[in-house]
Design a protein around this motif. Structure first.
Motif, PDB file in Angstrom:
ATOM      1  N   GLU A  87       0.839  -1.209   0.000  1.00 22.93           N
ATOM      2  CA  GLU A  87       0.000   0.000   0.000  1.00 22.93           C
ATOM      3  C   GLU A  87       0.872   1.257   0.000  1.00 22.93           C
ATOM      4  OE1 GLU A  87      -3.126  -0.006   2.950  1.00 22.93           O
ATOM      5  OE2 GLU A  87      -3.262   2.176   2.909  1.00 22.93           O
ATOM      6  N   ARG A 277     -15.131   3.091  13.537  1.00 22.83           N
ATOM      7  CA  ARG A 277     -13.894   3.866  13.469  1.00 22.83           C
ATOM      8  C   ARG A 277     -12.722   3.026  14.018  1.00 22.83           C
ATOM      9  NH1 ARG A 277     -10.168   5.991  11.067  1.00 22.83           N
ATOM     10  NH2 ARG A 277      -8.595   6.765  12.485  1.00 22.83           N
ATOM     11  N   THR A 280     -11.020   0.745  11.431  1.00 21.04           N
ATOM     12  CA  THR A 280     -10.150   1.446  10.468  1.00 21.04           C
ATOM     13  C   THR A 280      -8.885   1.951  11.173  1.00 21.04           C
ATOM     14  OG1 THR A 280     -12.212   2.198   9.530  1.00 21.04           O
ATOM     15  CG2 THR A 280     -10.221   3.164   8.624  1.00 21.04           C
ATOM     16  N   HIS A 281      -9.095   2.460  12.368  1.00 21.33           N
ATOM     17  CA  HIS A 281      -7.995   2.966  13.204  1.00 21.33           C
ATOM     18  C   HIS A 281      -6.972   1.843  13.448  1.00 21.33           C
ATOM     19  CE1 HIS A 281      -6.571   5.440  16.700  1.00 21.33           C
ATOM     20  NE2 HIS A 281      -6.319   4.264  17.221  1.00 21.33           N
ATOM     21  N   LYS A 283      -6.718  -0.895  11.745  1.00 23.84           N
ATOM     22  CA  LYS A 283      -6.164  -1.318  10.451  1.00 23.84           C
ATOM     23  C   LYS A 283      -4.911  -0.490  10.159  1.00 23.84           C
ATOM     24  CE  LYS A 283      -5.821  -1.387   5.751  1.00 23.84           C
ATOM     25  NZ  LYS A 283      -5.018  -0.507   4.903  1.00 23.84           N
ATOM     26  N   GLY A 284      -4.990   0.790  10.478  1.00 28.85           N
ATOM     27  CA  GLY A 284      -3.825   1.659  10.276  1.00 28.85           C
ATOM     28  C   GLY A 284      -2.645   1.198  11.125  1.00 28.85           C
ATOM     29  N   ASN A 287      -1.160  -1.736   9.502  1.00 30.31           N
ATOM     30  CA  ASN A 287      -0.351  -1.411   8.312  1.00 30.31           C
ATOM     31  C   ASN A 287       1.121  -1.451   8.698  1.00 30.31           C
ATOM     32  OD1 ASN A 287      -2.348  -0.996   6.419  1.00 30.31           O
ATOM     33  ND2 ASN A 287      -2.425   1.226   6.666  1.00 30.31           N
ATOM     34  N   ALA A 383      -1.210   8.489  10.595  1.00 32.98           N
ATOM     35  CA  ALA A 383      -2.551   8.455   9.988  1.00 32.98           C
ATOM     36  C   ALA A 383      -3.469   9.461  10.678  1.00 32.98           C
ATOM     37  CB  ALA A 383      -3.135   7.045  10.073  1.00 32.98           C
ATOM     38  N   LEU A 387      -5.325  12.780   9.293  1.00 28.79           N
ATOM     39  CA  LEU A 387      -6.798  12.861   9.325  1.00 28.79           C
ATOM     40  C   LEU A 387      -7.285  14.142   9.991  1.00 28.79           C
ATOM     41  CD1 LEU A 387      -7.609   9.138  10.226  1.00 28.79           C
ATOM     42  CD2 LEU A 387      -8.223  10.308   8.116  1.00 28.79           C
ATOM     43  N   ILE A 392      -6.570  12.628   4.753  1.00 33.43           N
ATOM     44  CA  ILE A 392      -5.704  11.520   4.352  1.00 33.43           C
ATOM     45  C   ILE A 392      -5.397  11.532   2.855  1.00 33.43           C
ATOM     46  CG2 ILE A 392      -7.371   9.661   3.777  1.00 33.43           C
ATOM     47  CD1 ILE A 392      -4.495   9.311   6.254  1.00 33.43           C
TER      48      ILE A 392
HETATM   49  C1  MEV Z   1      -5.314   3.251   5.475  1.00 34.43           C
HETATM   50  O1  MEV Z   1      -4.655   2.082   5.042  1.00 34.43           O
HETATM   51  C2  MEV Z   1      -5.251   3.376   6.977  1.00 34.43           C
HETATM   52  C3  MEV Z   1      -6.050   4.547   7.561  1.00 34.43           C
HETATM   53  O2  MEV Z   1      -7.405   4.465   7.117  1.00 34.43           O
HETATM   54  C4  MEV Z   1      -5.966   4.430   9.055  1.00 34.43           C
HETATM   55  C5  MEV Z   1      -6.866   5.398   9.805  1.00 34.43           C
HETATM   56  O3  MEV Z   1      -7.907   5.800   9.289  1.00 34.43           O
HETATM   57  O4  MEV Z   1      -6.521   5.673  10.979  1.00 34.43           O
HETATM   58  C6  MEV Z   1      -5.514   5.851   7.066  1.00 34.43           C
END
Ligand code: MEV
Length: 449
Positions: A87, A277, A280-281, A283-284, A287, A383, A387, A392
Motif C-alpha cells: 500500500e 472507526r 479502520t484505526h 487497520k492503520g 499497516n 494516519a 486525518l 488523508i
Molecule cells: C489506510 O490504510 C489506513 C487509515 O485508514 C488508518 C486510519 O484511518 O486511521 C488511514
C-alpha cells in the motif's frame, strides 16, 4: 464430459508441468503467462528451492515491495525498520512519524509479559469431582511425560509455566480444557507448544484409562483437540511517545499544538467509542505492524487475529492505542500482544527475513516486539495526524499518483510534469488520464498550463 479445469495428481507434476497446465486451461495467452511466471523464479536455484520448500504446489514467486523506514529511535537506539507492504504511503508515513518523534525523545517500549497459550480440549464423561480431586496428581505426570520435549527450551530459560483445568460443562456437556501457559524465549514456539499439547493429551488419556478410581473405559475420556491459542493476552508489549504539548510544533493551516493535541485525543477517544472507526484505526496500526512482521518472517495472520481479539477484550471492539493530554504533556501509547520469534521458522530460513533481522541489529524476541509495536504506533500517529489536519487523501493520492502514472505507462518527462501539475490539485484516475492524454496530444505544452 471431462472438465479441463480440474485435475488429479497436480502436486506430482513438475513446476514447469504445473505452469503448463494452468497456462493452458485458465489463460487466453498461455505462452505469455508461462514466460511471466518463470521470469519471477529466483536466478539462484538453491534460493528458489528454499522458497519452494515453504509451501506446496509453488509455481512462481509473488514479489512485494520491500521498503525501509529510517530514523526510528527506540529506547534511545536508532533503527532503520524493514517493511513489506503493497500500500502506497505506509512506509512514507512511518518514516515521517519516526522523524517527528526522533527529535522529541523517540519511542519507548516496555514488555508487559511474554506468555504463550495452548489448550487441550476434552470431554470427561466420568465423575467430575474425582477428576478435579486428582488433577494435582495428574499435573506433574503431564510435565514429566513431556520432559524430552521441554529439555532444550528449559535450558534456554523457557518451558511450561502453568497448567490449569477449566470446567466448561455449563456451556457444553462434559467439556473441559487444559489451559497451558508457556515461555518460548526467542522462538514463536508453535511446534514446541503443539508437540507438548499432543503429548499432554496422550498422557491424560492414559492416566484416566489406568487409574483405579476411574472405569477404565475408553468412553470415559475423549480428546477433542490439542492446539496452541493465537490469543496471547499475556504476551504484550507497550510502545509509547510523549512530549510537552508546546513541543508538538505547528501544523498546517495555522493549527496550534494545543488544538492538535486536543483533536488528536478526541480522535483516539472516538476509536474507543465506535467499532466502525476502531476497525479502520486499528487497520492503520496493522499497516505498520504487519509489514514488519512479514519482513522479519513472522506469522502476520496470527498477529492480526490476536490483535483484533485483544481489541475486543472488554466486550466491544476498541482502539488498541490510547492518548492522554495531561498537565500539558501529550502522551500516546499502544498495548499490543505480539507472539513473534527471532529464531526458528521462517525467520532463519527466508533469505530476506534473515537480512531484515540483521538490519535491526539481530534483536531478541522482546526487542523485536518493541520495534514492531513502535512501528504500529508511528503508523497510527501519522494516519491520525493527517486525518485531523489536512486529511488523508492529500498524502495518499500524491503517492497513488505514481501508481496511476505507472498504469498509464507514463514516461519520465510525463511523470515529472504530472507531479508538478497535480501538486495543488485533486488527484483522481480520470483527471490523471485526461492530463496524460492531453500531454500526448500536445507534448510541447508545459505542465503549468
Ligand atoms: C489506510 O490504510 C489506513 C487509515 O485508514 C488508518 C486510519 O484511518 O486511521 C488511514
Amino acid at each position: 464430459m471431462k472438465d479441463q479445469k480440474t485435475i488429479s495428481g497436480f502436486s506430482k507434476l513438475s513446476k514447469r508441468g504445473k505452469i503448463k497446465w494452468i497456462a493452458k486451461n485458465f489463460f487466453t495467452d498461455p505462452e505469455a503467462v508461462k514466460n511471466e511466471l518463470v521470469s519471477y523464479w529466483h536466478n539462484n536455484e538453491d534460493q528458489q528451492k528454499i522458497l519452494d520448500g515453504f509451501s506446496e504446489n509453488t509455481i512462481s514467486n509473488y514479489p512485494m515491495p520491500y521498503g525501509v523506514a529510517p530514523n526510528f529511535v527506540i529506547n534511545n537506539k536508532p533503527f532503520c525498520v524493514p517493511m513489506v507492504i503493497e500500500e502506497s504511503s505506509v512506509v512514507a508515513a512511518a518514516s515521517s512519524a519516526a522523524k517527528f518523534w526522533m527529535s522529541r525523545g523517540g519511542f519507548k517500549t516496555k514488555i508487559l509479559n511474554t506468555k504463550k497459550v495452548g489448550q487441550v480440549h476434552f470431554k470427561w464423561n466420568g465423575d467430575k469431582e474425582k477428576l478435579i480431586a486428582l488433577f494435582p496428581e495428574i499435573k506433574p505426570k503431564l510435565v514429566q511425560a513431556a520432559k524430552s520435549l521441554t529439555k532444550n527450551m528449559e535450558e534456554r530459560g523457557g518451558g511450561i509455566d502453568e497448567i490449569e483445568l477449566i470446567d466448561f460443562t455449563d456451556k457444553e456437556p462434559n467439556y473441559y480444557q487444559l489451559k497451558v501457559l508457556f515461555e518460548t524465549c526467542d522462538s514463536m514456539g508453535a511446534n514446541f507448544i503443539n508437540s507438548i499439547l499432543e503429548q499432554f493429551a496422550l498422557t491424560l488419556k492414559n492416566y484416566c484409562l489406568k487409574h483405579p478410581s476411574f472405569s477404565g473405559s475408553e468412553k470415559e475420556v475423549q480428546i477433542i483437540m490439542s492446539i496452541l491459542s493465537n490469543y496471547t493476552p499475556e504476551c504484550v508489549v507497550r510502545a509509547m511517545v510523549e512530549c510537552p504539548v508546546d513541543d508538538l510544533g505547528k501544523f498546517p493551516n495555522g493549527m496550534t499544538s494545543e488544538e492538535f493535541a486536543q483533536k488528536f485525543e478526541t480522535a483516539i477517544n472516538i476509536a474507543h467509542i465506535d467499532p466502525y472507526r476502531a476497525t479502520t484505526h486499528n487497520k492503520g496500526i496493522f499497516n505498520g505492524i504487519d509489514s514488519v512482521v512479514i519482513a522479519t518472517g513472522n506469522d502476520f495472520r496470527a498477529i492480526e487475529a490476536c490483535g483484533h481479539t485483544y481489541a475486543a477484550k472488554d466486550g466491544s471492539y476498541k482502539s488498541l492505542s490510547h492518548c492522554k493530554v495531561e498537565d500539558d504533556v501529550f502522551k500516546f501509547w499502544l498495548d499490543i500482544p505480539l507472539a513473534i520469534g527471532t529464531v526458528g521458522g521462517l525467520t532463519s530460513l527466508h533469505p530476506i527475513a534473515k537480512r531484515s533481522l540483521e538490519l535491526l541489529g539481530s534483536p531478541n524476541a522482546e526487542e523485536l516486539m518493541g520495534i514492531i509495536a513502535a512501528t504500529g504506533l508511528a503508523q497510527n500517529f501519522a494516519a491520525v495526524r493527517s486525518l485531523i489536519t489536512v486529511g488523508i487523501q492529500q498524502g495518499h493520492m500524491k503517492m497513488h499518483l505514481l501508481n496511476i502514472l505507472n498504469h498509464l505507462q507514463a514516461t519520465e518527462l510525463e511523470i515529472k510534469s504530472a507531479v508538478d501539475f497535480f501538486n495543488n490539485k485533486v488527484i483522481s484516475f480520470s483527471s490523471v488520464r485526461d492530463f496524460i492524454k492531453k500531454k500526448r496530444a500536445n507534448p510541447t505544452k508545459m505542465a503549468t498550463e
